[in-house]
Design a protein around this motif. Structure first.
Motif, short mmCIF file in Angstrom:
data_model
loop_
_atom_site.label_atom_id
_atom_site.label_comp_id
_atom_site.label_asym_id
_atom_site.label_seq_id
_atom_site.Cartn_x
_atom_site.Cartn_y
_atom_site.Cartn_z
N HIS A 1 61.02 -11.63 78.24
CA HIS A 1 59.90 -10.95 78.90
C HIS A 1 58.57 -11.62 78.54
O HIS A 1 57.71 -11.80 79.40
N LYS A 2 58.40 -11.98 77.29
CA LYS A 2 57.17 -12.64 76.86
C LYS A 2 57.01 -13.99 77.55
O LYS A 2 55.94 -14.33 78.04
N LEU A 3 58.09 -14.76 77.61
CA LEU A 3 58.07 -16.06 78.26
C LEU A 3 57.69 -15.95 79.74
O LEU A 3 56.94 -16.77 80.26
N LEU A 4 58.18 -14.93 80.40
CA LEU A 4 57.94 -14.78 81.84
C LEU A 4 56.58 -14.18 82.17
O LEU A 4 56.23 -14.04 83.34
N GLN A 5 55.81 -13.83 81.17
CA GLN A 5 54.41 -13.41 81.32
C GLN A 5 54.18 -12.38 82.43
O GLN A 5 53.25 -12.50 83.22
N GLY A 6 55.04 -11.38 82.48
CA GLY A 6 54.83 -10.30 83.43
C GLY A 6 55.27 -10.60 84.86
O GLY A 6 55.03 -9.79 85.75
N ASP A 7 55.89 -11.74 85.12
CA ASP A 7 56.36 -12.08 86.47
C ASP A 7 57.54 -11.17 86.80
O ASP A 7 58.67 -11.38 86.34
N GLN A 8 57.27 -10.12 87.57
CA GLN A 8 58.27 -9.08 87.81
C GLN A 8 59.53 -9.59 88.51
O GLN A 8 60.63 -9.15 88.20
N ALA A 9 59.38 -10.52 89.44
CA ALA A 9 60.55 -11.05 90.15
C ALA A 9 61.48 -11.77 89.18
O ALA A 9 62.70 -11.57 89.20
N LEU A 10 60.93 -12.61 88.31
CA LEU A 10 61.77 -13.34 87.37
C LEU A 10 62.29 -12.43 86.26
O LEU A 10 63.40 -12.62 85.76
N ILE A 11 61.53 -11.41 85.89
CA ILE A 11 62.02 -10.44 84.91
C ILE A 11 63.22 -9.68 85.49
O ILE A 11 64.23 -9.48 84.81
N ARG A 12 63.11 -9.28 86.78
CA ARG A 12 64.26 -8.60 87.41
C ARG A 12 65.48 -9.52 87.44
O ARG A 12 66.60 -9.07 87.21
N LEU A 13 65.26 -10.81 87.71
CA LEU A 13 66.38 -11.76 87.70
C LEU A 13 66.99 -11.82 86.30
O LEU A 13 68.21 -11.78 86.15
N ALA A 14 66.16 -11.93 85.27
CA ALA A 14 66.66 -11.99 83.90
C ALA A 14 67.45 -10.74 83.52
O ALA A 14 68.38 -10.81 82.73
N GLU A 15 67.08 -9.61 84.10
CA GLU A 15 67.77 -8.34 83.80
C GLU A 15 69.02 -8.15 84.63
O GLU A 15 69.79 -7.22 84.39
N THR A 16 69.24 -9.01 85.63
CA THR A 16 70.42 -8.94 86.48
C THR A 16 71.56 -9.67 85.80
O THR A 16 71.40 -10.83 85.39
N PRO A 17 72.72 -9.03 85.65
CA PRO A 17 73.85 -9.73 85.03
C PRO A 17 74.16 -11.02 85.80
O PRO A 17 74.06 -11.07 87.02
N ILE A 18 74.53 -12.06 85.07
CA ILE A 18 74.77 -13.36 85.67
C ILE A 18 75.81 -13.28 86.78
O ILE A 18 75.67 -13.93 87.82
#
Length: 90
Positions: A47-64
């Motif tokens: 989350h810190k690396l993605l600096q609040g980018d909600q689209a990429l945070i949602r991707l990171a939270e999506t199981p692979i």
């Protein structure tokens, strides 16, 4: 990649910022062909690396296994790359 584009625009470059859909697709292709580093990182760090980018945070939270592009490229490799074979660390 979004940050790089932002910096190039600030330096006077004529670049179009990536849309959320483009960034998600690029991230999944990279992860599928080169390797996914997320399992090695804690959620807080991602989350810190993605600096609040909600689209990429949602991707990171999506199981692979629920990422269609990444899943389709799972057993493929880009020429000239070394694919990381990372496992989830409990």
């Amino acid at each position: 990649m979004k940050k790089y584009t932002e910096l190039m625009i600030q330096r006077g470059g004529n670049f179009k910022q990536f849309s959320d859909a483009e960034a998600i697709a690029i991230a999944q292709v990279w992860n599928g062909l080169v390797g996914n580093w997320e399992p090695d990182w804690g959620s807080k760090d991602v989350h810190k690396l993605l600096q609040g980018d909600q689209a990429l945070i949602r991707l990171a939270e999506t199981p692979i296994e629920k990422r269609p592009i990444e899943l389709a490229l799972k057993n493929k490799q880009a020429p000239g790359s070394h694919k990381e074979n990372r496992e989830v660390i409990p």
